[in-house]
Design a protein around this motif. Sequence first.
Motif, PDB file in Angstrom:
ATOM      1  N   ARG A 186       0.853  -1.195   0.000  1.00 34.97           N
ATOM      2  CA  ARG A 186       0.000   0.000   0.000  1.00 34.97           C
ATOM      3  C   ARG A 186       0.887   1.242   0.000  1.00 34.97           C
ATOM      4  NH1 ARG A 186      -1.731  -1.739   5.504  1.00 34.97           N
ATOM      5  NH2 ARG A 186       0.331  -2.653   5.227  1.00 34.97           N
ATOM      6  N   THR A 280       3.311 -19.700   6.463  1.00 39.79           N
ATOM      7  CA  THR A 280       2.360 -18.643   6.828  1.00 39.79           C
ATOM      8  C   THR A 280       2.300 -18.453   8.338  1.00 39.79           C
ATOM      9  OG1 THR A 280       1.012 -19.160   4.885  1.00 39.79           O
ATOM     10  CG2 THR A 280      -0.038 -17.912   6.652  1.00 39.79           C
ATOM     11  N   ARG A 283       5.370 -16.647   9.551  1.00 41.98           N
ATOM     12  CA  ARG A 283       5.348 -15.243   9.136  1.00 41.98           C
ATOM     13  C   ARG A 283       4.549 -14.408  10.125  1.00 41.98           C
ATOM     14  NH1 ARG A 283       6.019 -14.130   3.320  1.00 41.98           N
ATOM     15  NH2 ARG A 283       6.942 -15.957   2.362  1.00 41.98           N
ATOM     16  N   LEU A 284       3.374 -14.886  10.450  1.00 43.61           N
ATOM     17  CA  LEU A 284       2.513 -14.153  11.386  1.00 43.61           C
ATOM     18  C   LEU A 284       3.134 -14.091  12.770  1.00 43.61           C
ATOM     19  CD1 LEU A 284      -0.960 -15.591  10.281  1.00 43.61           C
ATOM     20  CD2 LEU A 284       0.055 -13.379   9.679  1.00 43.61           C
ATOM     21  N   GLU A 313       2.964 -16.611  -1.189  1.00 44.23           N
ATOM     22  CA  GLU A 313       2.733 -15.700  -0.072  1.00 44.23           C
ATOM     23  C   GLU A 313       3.107 -14.278  -0.473  1.00 44.23           C
ATOM     24  OE1 GLU A 313       1.531 -16.278   2.898  1.00 44.23           O
ATOM     25  OE2 GLU A 313       1.734 -18.430   3.287  1.00 44.23           O
ATOM     26  N   LEU A 316       5.859  -9.810   3.910  1.00 49.05           N
ATOM     27  CA  LEU A 316       5.398  -9.376   5.227  1.00 49.05           C
ATOM     28  C   LEU A 316       5.036  -7.899   5.224  1.00 49.05           C
ATOM     29  CD1 LEU A 316       6.920 -12.103   6.008  1.00 49.05           C
ATOM     30  CD2 LEU A 316       7.277 -11.017   8.232  1.00 49.05           C
ATOM     31  N   SER A 318       3.343  -6.360   3.223  1.00 47.88           N
ATOM     32  CA  SER A 318       1.969  -6.142   2.778  1.00 47.88           C
ATOM     33  C   SER A 318       0.963  -6.268   3.910  1.00 47.88           C
ATOM     34  CB  SER A 318       1.616  -7.133   1.664  1.00 47.88           C
ATOM     35  OG  SER A 318       1.554  -8.463   2.163  1.00 47.88           O
ATOM     36  N   ILE A 319       1.354  -6.889   5.021  1.00 46.39           N
ATOM     37  CA  ILE A 319       0.425  -7.045   6.154  1.00 46.39           C
ATOM     38  C   ILE A 319       0.910  -6.328   7.409  1.00 46.39           C
ATOM     39  CG2 ILE A 319      -0.527  -9.232   5.339  1.00 46.39           C
ATOM     40  CD1 ILE A 319       1.354 -10.690   7.246  1.00 46.39           C
ATOM     41  N   ASP A 320       2.009  -5.616   7.300  1.00 48.67           N
ATOM     42  CA  ASP A 320       2.556  -4.880   8.447  1.00 48.67           C
ATOM     43  C   ASP A 320       1.817  -3.559   8.603  1.00 48.67           C
ATOM     44  OD1 ASP A 320       4.153  -3.693  10.396  1.00 48.67           O
ATOM     45  OD2 ASP A 320       5.620  -3.002   8.915  1.00 48.67           O
ATOM     46  N   ASN A 321       1.177  -3.342   9.732  1.00 48.09           N
ATOM     47  CA  ASN A 321       0.447  -2.083   9.953  1.00 48.09           C
ATOM     48  C   ASN A 321       1.073  -1.202  11.027  1.00 48.09           C
ATOM     49  OD1 ASN A 321      -0.241  -3.399  12.338  1.00 48.09           O
ATOM     50  ND2 ASN A 321      -2.335  -3.894  11.679  1.00 48.09           N
TER      51      ASN A 321
END
Length: 502
Positions: A186, A280, A283-284, A313, A316, A318-321
């Motif tokens: 993003r 997966t 990763r989480l 996959e 990481l 892409s899902i790091d906020n």
Amino acid sequence: MSSPVIFPFKKLIGINPEEDTPVYLQIAQSMIHLIRNGHLPTNYKLPGTRTLSELLGVHRKTVVAAFNELEMQGWIIVLANKGCFIKNKKAEAVTGQLVSYPNLTGFSISNNTLLETTSDNIASRISFDDGQPDMRLAYSEQLAARYSASLGRKIGRRLWSYQPGGENTFFRNQLTNFLNSTRGLRATPKNIVSTRGTEMNLYLAAQTLLSANDWVIVGNPSYHKANMVFQQAGAVLKSVLVDYNGIDVDAIKKICKRQPIKMVYITPHYHYPTTVPLSTERRLQLLELSYRFGFIILEDDYDYDFCFNSNAELPLASIDNKGMVVSIGSFCKTLAPGFRTGFIVAPENLVKEINKLKAIIDSNGDLMMEQVLGEMIAEGEISRHLKKAHQTYRDRRDHFCNQLNKMLHSKVDYKLPPGGLAVWLPFQTRLNLSKVAKACLARSLNLPTTLLYQTKDLTAIRLGFASFNETESIAALRTLKKLLKLKLPKTTVHLTDPKIAS
């Protein structure tokens, strides 16, 4: 020898009309000095008297007289219909004079053994690599055509000059769109640093993020160049075992409870060198540990564009906020290793700091090449090239691994890599890999030492398959098979533990 006119005679031959010494002797003495110091080497062809007189701004007869003086003293030889050449007479006999550039400094320097690398630039009929693309499939003609066209445009000429901050806004926008669409990021252009490839990515990240005695966790085994870069920045490395699910996150958690960790370096899609993907679940877990203990995740997806399974996959990043992941990558394998364009994706405040360092070592970047790459992204050429190369490399992987099964199934214990351009081969018996490599070279097959992984617990090789066509891969593996049947020193090692040590 290239044209002697290129030599800077005008700058190096001093002439002072006010001196009592005749001008022709001043010229002769200056040339003798140049010969003694090795600037005019033996057999160097001097320009003609007319050409040299024009260069020096004197009458031709003055140069003729200088040449006569040099010939009488034995410094030059005149060959009919060929010209005047520096003669091998006195230059090497003059004690204390330079006849070549010094091999050693006159002052002391530190020998940085940490950054020493082995070089295997050996001429051989065929050579293994660690997973390089096939230059025969490179996008060279299209790149050349686009580069030439860009050079010819008036709008492109502004890229020849220095640009504030070394930015190509068009390229940065196109790169951002490409990374967002292919990696689920993003990002905005403010989150992107353009670089000259993976090594520069690692250097900029390490120098910006690490301080002396910071702890960095790496895989075991890991990417040697990355380890060197981190250590050069003053970091202390802690290795963690890698198994068939990737780096051991539980081990990382235990370390974090005992010791503050500054960074974890991972190659999550296809761990280097073992090619295993990070699961997966791990990763989480790793991302959650990063939030909990505050360490940076430096995510290096060097082979991201070559995934051969449908369930790839996303990075990481892409899902790091919470801004804990710094992602790096390059186009060096997408197009060609010599195409030195890479990128760092990070939060905006870190991008600003990285750009400060980049401005010192690479202030302008390669704006023209960035323009070409931006146009290729915008017009979909990169995606089309990747689609074609993807199928070719998948076919080569399948063929290479089929041949491995036929020829070496009893000697190696490997898994079909889900992506990337290399195969990891752990041997079931302990071999002397250095002797194997020497035996290969004697049969015109180069097995570089950088591909060999040998410790008391591990005997393995990382073999790239992408640069071989079917005929070449068969020839290389047949040679390797023959050598492994030789009586090379070995001891049995039972690989019952799925973990891979280095």
